[in-house]
Design an enzyme around this catalytic site. Sequence first.
Site, PDB file in Angstrom:
ATOM      1  N   ASN A   8      29.302  22.609  23.878  1.00 20.25           N
ATOM      2  CA  ASN A   8      30.062  22.159  25.029  1.00 20.25           C
ATOM      3  C   ASN A   8      29.580  22.906  26.274  1.00 20.25           C
ATOM      4  O   ASN A   8      28.739  23.806  26.190  1.00 20.25           O
ATOM      5  CB  ASN A   8      31.553  22.395  24.797  1.00 20.25           C
ATOM      6  CG  ASN A   8      32.442  21.505  25.646  1.00 20.25           C
ATOM      7  OD1 ASN A   8      31.970  20.768  26.510  1.00 20.25           O
ATOM      8  ND2 ASN A   8      33.735  21.564  25.423  1.00 20.25           N
ATOM      9  N   CYS A  10      29.864  17.218  33.282  1.00 17.92           N
ATOM     10  CA  CYS A  10      29.495  17.402  31.878  1.00 17.92           C
ATOM     11  C   CYS A  10      28.223  16.650  31.523  1.00 17.92           C
ATOM     12  O   CYS A  10      27.401  17.121  30.723  1.00 17.92           O
ATOM     13  CB  CYS A  10      30.638  16.972  30.979  1.00 17.92           C
ATOM     14  SG  CYS A  10      31.226  15.286  31.271  1.00 17.92           S
ATOM     15  N   GLN A  32      30.532  24.603  33.224  1.00 21.68           N
ATOM     16  CA  GLN A  32      30.516  23.650  34.326  1.00 21.68           C
ATOM     17  C   GLN A  32      31.626  23.886  35.335  1.00 21.68           C
ATOM     18  O   GLN A  32      31.704  23.209  36.372  1.00 21.68           O
ATOM     19  CB  GLN A  32      30.645  22.225  33.791  1.00 21.68           C
ATOM     20  CG  GLN A  32      32.034  21.893  33.250  1.00 21.68           C
ATOM     21  CD  GLN A  32      32.121  20.510  32.666  1.00 21.68           C
ATOM     22  OE1 GLN A  32      31.487  20.213  31.649  1.00 21.68           O
ATOM     23  NE2 GLN A  32      32.904  19.644  33.309  1.00 21.68           N
ATOM     24  N   HIS A  61      33.790  12.441  27.979  1.00 21.12           N
ATOM     25  CA  HIS A  61      33.184  13.773  28.081  1.00 21.12           C
ATOM     26  C   HIS A  61      31.821  13.771  27.392  1.00 21.12           C
ATOM     27  O   HIS A  61      31.671  13.198  26.308  1.00 21.12           O
ATOM     28  CB  HIS A  61      34.098  14.809  27.435  1.00 21.12           C
ATOM     29  CG  HIS A  61      33.648  16.221  27.601  1.00 21.12           C
ATOM     30  ND1 HIS A  61      33.335  16.773  28.823  1.00 21.12           N
ATOM     31  CD2 HIS A  61      33.446  17.211  26.683  1.00 21.12           C
ATOM     32  CE1 HIS A  61      32.969  18.041  28.660  1.00 21.12           C
ATOM     33  NE2 HIS A  61      33.037  18.323  27.368  1.00 21.12           N
TER      34      HIS A  61
END
Length: 329
Positions: free
Chosen positions: A296, A143, A137, A275
């Site tokens: 992630n 996110c 990202q 997050h």
Amino acid sequence: MQFLLVAGVILAVSSAATLTLEDLEFHAWKLKFGKVYSSAAEEAHRKDVWLNNRKRVLVHNIFADQGIKSFHLGMTPFADMDRKEYGRFISRGRLRSSNSSMPRCTGSAYLPPAGGIKLPTAVDWRDMGYVTDVKDQGQCGSCWAFSATGSLEGQHFRQTGKLVSLSEQQLIRKLRKLRKPGLQRRRDGPVLFRPSSTAWRQDGDCRFDPSTVGATCSGWADLTGATEELLQNVVATQGPVSVAIDANHESFQLFKSDDVYDEPECGSSESDLDHAVLVVGYGTTEDGLDYWLVKNSWGEGWGDMGYIKMSRNKDNQCGIATAASFPLV
């Protein structure tokens, strides 16, 4: 010509002799992550921050080698950020998905099957084709978009047998203008950001082409009042699930291993969540540590090639079950 080559090697070696091991490591780290600074002063500041984080990593890993800590740290892409800077970076994505301005499909509460079912002891949806490659990202607080597209990519594969990488950029900039929910394929969507940049690119054609839609959703299911038991049920029976976590910790910033992440300072209330990530499975290590397998959106240079095993069945550590959902396709 040979003399010139030898002279060049001698010059390079003599120049390198003035460099410290830390100098060489910092240079290699910059090359690895494509770091370019605006001035010599900025680079000097970033190097000081990097050196301080390097000391923290070395000290932490001494404890990890002794078994006092359950995981190791490393020089991730965020190693040139101090704690305040990292905190500001994380806060950009704080519960963005709950913002009323975000486009969402019709939602409903998820109800697990009556009577319960026997769940497998381990699940990894990557092995079954549900998960696209790790994405990055960049420096944007986007996110939530990567978490959402990851879950939709999994549900689309579940229904069609086709794994399509979807455009996070279109989700951020375009979806609120669409009459019908649909995401373009990543290769056909708006121009994406450069991972090393500090913002999404705003150039390029903004028009939406319905013929390039890669997936659609008819709604989403929220895990209201979720527990880790319920989250396990959903991950095992439905596929990858979008979740929010408390990631504002140095241990998360510099996490770089395939160990199980156990951070007792993590919060689990909704106000702690800052997050969004994607749970793609769960399991138990040979040492008996239960974990969530989490994807992630910080590239492969963080964690275990972009993934992290987060503690499972430890009082909802980091709030991983507090705000979870998945799309209905």
